[in-house]
Design an enzyme around this catalytic site. Structure first.
Site, short mmCIF file in Angstrom:
data_model
loop_
_atom_site.label_atom_id
_atom_site.label_comp_id
_atom_site.label_asym_id
_atom_site.label_seq_id
_atom_site.Cartn_x
_atom_site.Cartn_y
_atom_site.Cartn_z
N LEU A 27 18.56 -77.28 -6.75
CA LEU A 27 19.98 -77.15 -6.33
C LEU A 27 20.42 -75.36 -6.37
O LEU A 27 21.25 -75.19 -5.51
CB LEU A 27 20.94 -78.13 -7.42
CG LEU A 27 20.52 -79.39 -7.30
CD1 LEU A 27 21.71 -80.23 -7.79
CD2 LEU A 27 21.14 -79.70 -5.47
N GLY A 28 19.98 -74.68 -7.27
CA GLY A 28 20.47 -73.17 -7.48
C GLY A 28 20.25 -72.91 -8.26
O GLY A 28 19.23 -73.05 -9.91
N GLY A 30 21.64 -69.85 -11.12
CA GLY A 30 22.64 -68.32 -11.48
C GLY A 30 21.99 -67.61 -12.73
O GLY A 30 20.78 -67.51 -13.05
N GLY A 33 21.77 -70.39 -15.90
CA GLY A 33 20.79 -71.59 -15.67
C GLY A 33 20.24 -71.64 -14.24
O GLY A 33 20.90 -71.22 -13.49
N ASP A 141 35.22 -66.94 -13.01
CA ASP A 141 34.55 -66.71 -12.12
C ASP A 141 33.92 -67.57 -10.77
O ASP A 141 33.65 -68.20 -10.35
CB ASP A 141 32.70 -66.97 -12.48
CG ASP A 141 31.62 -65.73 -11.82
OD1 ASP A 141 31.98 -64.76 -11.13
OD2 ASP A 141 30.15 -66.09 -11.99
#
Length: 202
Positions: A27-28, A30, A33, A141
């Site tokens: 899904l993504g 960063g 993680g 953030d």
């Protein structure tokens, strides 16, 4: 870990599983993680789909990043209400530490292109920040990448650098944490940690 956590032996040699969950797709990714859509195939599972965040492989042996990952879990667990994705399960002691939360079906604010109701978004994010700050947490953030547009309103995710009132700072001297384009000016100077910084980002 809380008494409600279900700890299942991880199988680090199986790239298609994280803890008890079968990975469907990424899904993504960063700074700390990677997040995957996964399914819980255990009998009687409360939800079928989950979002599982796992500490990036190159950081798994780093004690400081493991502490940051644990602090992220502590921060998100403090916040109640629909403003954040609820934690379902976690294993911080695994070779690949992971946190499983409810899956929010929707794009990030940064991915959205058309059809965003800005008034509803602003109001929903204001409610989310009220919930977060009421729990004694400062997100630090708040960016379009960390807001999911779910069917029932925006959800704030990724508490990887969040601060809360009974934790110690993990910031090294001279280090600035956050996404520069969305950071309040005071964060660039003395790393001031107050809810006002989140409101500036909002």
């Amino acid at each position: 870990m809380s008494e409600h956590d279900v700890i299942v032996a991880d199988r680090p040699d199986d790239p298609d599983r994280i803890g008890p969950y079968r990975v469907v797709r990424p899904l993504g990714r960063g700074g700390m993680g990677e997040v995957h859509l996964a399914v819980d195939e255990r009998p009687g599972a409360a939800v079928a789909q989950v979002a599982v965040k796992v500490l990036r492989s190159e950081l798994q042996a780093d004690t400081e990043f493991r502490r940051r990952f644990a602090r992220e879990l502590g921060a998100v667990r403090r916040v109640h209400g629909r403003s954040v994705a609820r934690v379902l399960d976690a294993n911080l002691e695994a070779e690949r530490p992971w946190i499983a939360t409810e899956y929010v079906a929707g794009p990030t604010l940064g991915q959205a292109r058309d059809g965003v109701d800005l008034h509803a978004l602003a109001a929903g994010l204001a409610r989310a920040l009220a919930d977060i700050h009421a729990a004694g947490v400062v997100h630090r953030d708040l960016t379009p990448a960390n807001v999911l547009l779910g069917p029932d309103g925006p959800r704030v995710v990724d508490f990887g650098i969040a601060w809360f009132d009974d934790t110690t700072t993990l910031t090294r001297t001279g280090m600035v944490l956050g996404t520069p384009a969305w950071m309040a000016p005071e964060q660039l100077g003395d790393d001031a940690t107050t809810p006002a910084s989140d409101v500036w980002a909002w």
